[in-house]
Write a protein that holds these residues in place. Structure first.
Motif, PDB file in Angstrom:
ATOM      1  N   TYR A  13       0.847  -1.194   0.000  1.00 30.52           N
ATOM      2  CA  TYR A  13       0.000   0.000   0.000  1.00 30.52           C
ATOM      3  C   TYR A  13       0.881   1.243   0.000  1.00 30.52           C
ATOM      4  O   TYR A  13       1.860   1.312   0.729  1.00 30.52           O
ATOM      5  N   THR A  14       0.516   2.231  -0.826  1.00 31.49           N
ATOM      6  CA  THR A  14       1.270   3.481  -0.907  1.00 31.49           C
ATOM      7  C   THR A  14       0.450   4.663  -0.395  1.00 31.49           C
ATOM      8  O   THR A  14       0.963   5.776  -0.328  1.00 31.49           O
ATOM      9  N   THR A  15      -0.827   4.400  -0.066  1.00 27.61           N
ATOM     10  CA  THR A  15      -1.684   5.433   0.507  1.00 27.61           C
ATOM     11  C   THR A  15      -2.377   4.847   1.726  1.00 27.61           C
ATOM     12  O   THR A  15      -2.482   3.625   1.876  1.00 27.61           O
ATOM     13  N   SER A  16      -2.873   5.723   2.569  1.00 29.19           N
ATOM     14  CA  SER A  16      -3.604   5.269   3.758  1.00 29.19           C
ATOM     15  C   SER A  16      -4.796   4.420   3.336  1.00 29.19           C
ATOM     16  O   SER A  16      -5.381   4.623   2.267  1.00 29.19           O
ATOM     17  N   ASN A  17      -5.180   3.438   4.184  1.00 22.16           N
ATOM     18  CA  ASN A  17      -6.261   2.507   3.835  1.00 22.16           C
ATOM     19  C   ASN A  17      -6.916   2.011   5.119  1.00 22.16           C
ATOM     20  O   ASN A  17      -6.234   1.606   6.049  1.00 22.16           O
ATOM     21  N   ASN A  18      -8.242   2.050   5.146  1.00 28.49           N
ATOM     22  CA  ASN A  18      -8.943   1.494   6.301  1.00 28.49           C
ATOM     23  C   ASN A  18     -10.067   0.551   5.857  1.00 28.49           C
ATOM     24  O   ASN A  18     -10.998   0.287   6.608  1.00 28.49           O
TER      25      ASN A  18
END
Length: 171
Positions: A23-28
């Motif tokens: 992952y290269t971006t925030s993720n929830n």
């Protein structure tokens, strides 16, 4: 019973999770199913915060030498030195030095004159001098130290004693 859980992670730039994805971006929203201790599904939700590294350039123009944040003393221009610091979010902050070194200069002002001489330092000299110096600014904004090399020759006087008859044409 099945179980659920959250994997809260903060990382810099990228993060590879248990699902094998990077992952290269925030993720929830990412989830992954494992088997819990009693053999049932255990669903894990990723709560990922990605903070980013940063880069910057430290542009400096100075005279003769410069001591940078890396502790090195530079005597020539340099645009390749880098230093890794920590930015406000805890990630790498890579700073590149863009250094221009301009050099001071020296010169000698050789003067031969009679009796007295007033130099650029405002002093009037009545004897020869090779130690006086004066600091100016050169074309690149650095010190230009000029040394006086002064030779004072003294005027002289004399009496021309002449005895002549009738007329005399003098010098």
């Amino acid at each position: 019973n099945s179980s659920t859980g959250t994997d809260a992670v903060t990382a810099c730039d990228t993060y590879t999770w248990i699902d094998g994805n990077t992952y290269t971006t925030s993720n929830n929203t990412a989830t992954h199913v494992l088997t819990n201790a009693v053999g049932c599904d255990s669903t894990v939700t990723l709560a990922l915060t990605i903070n980013n590294s940063s880069t910057g350039t430290d542009a400096v123009t100075t005279c003769d030498t410069y001591t940078w944040i890396d502790g090195n003393i530079y005597t020539t221009s340099n645009n390749t030195a880098t230093q890794v610091l920590t930015n406000a979010v805890g990630c790498d902050s890579t700073v590149t030095l863009d250094l221009t070194i301009n050099n001071s200069s020296t010169a000698t002002d050789a003067v031969t004159t009679c009796d007295t001489y007033t130099w650029i330092d405002g002093n009037t000299y009545t004897t020869s001098n090779n130690t006086a110096t004066h600091v100016l600014t050169n074309a690149v904004g650095c010190d230009s130290t000029v040394t006086l090399d002064l030779t004072i020759n003294n005027s002289s006087t004399g009496t021309d004693a002449v005895t002549a008859c009738d007329t005399y044409t003098w010098i």
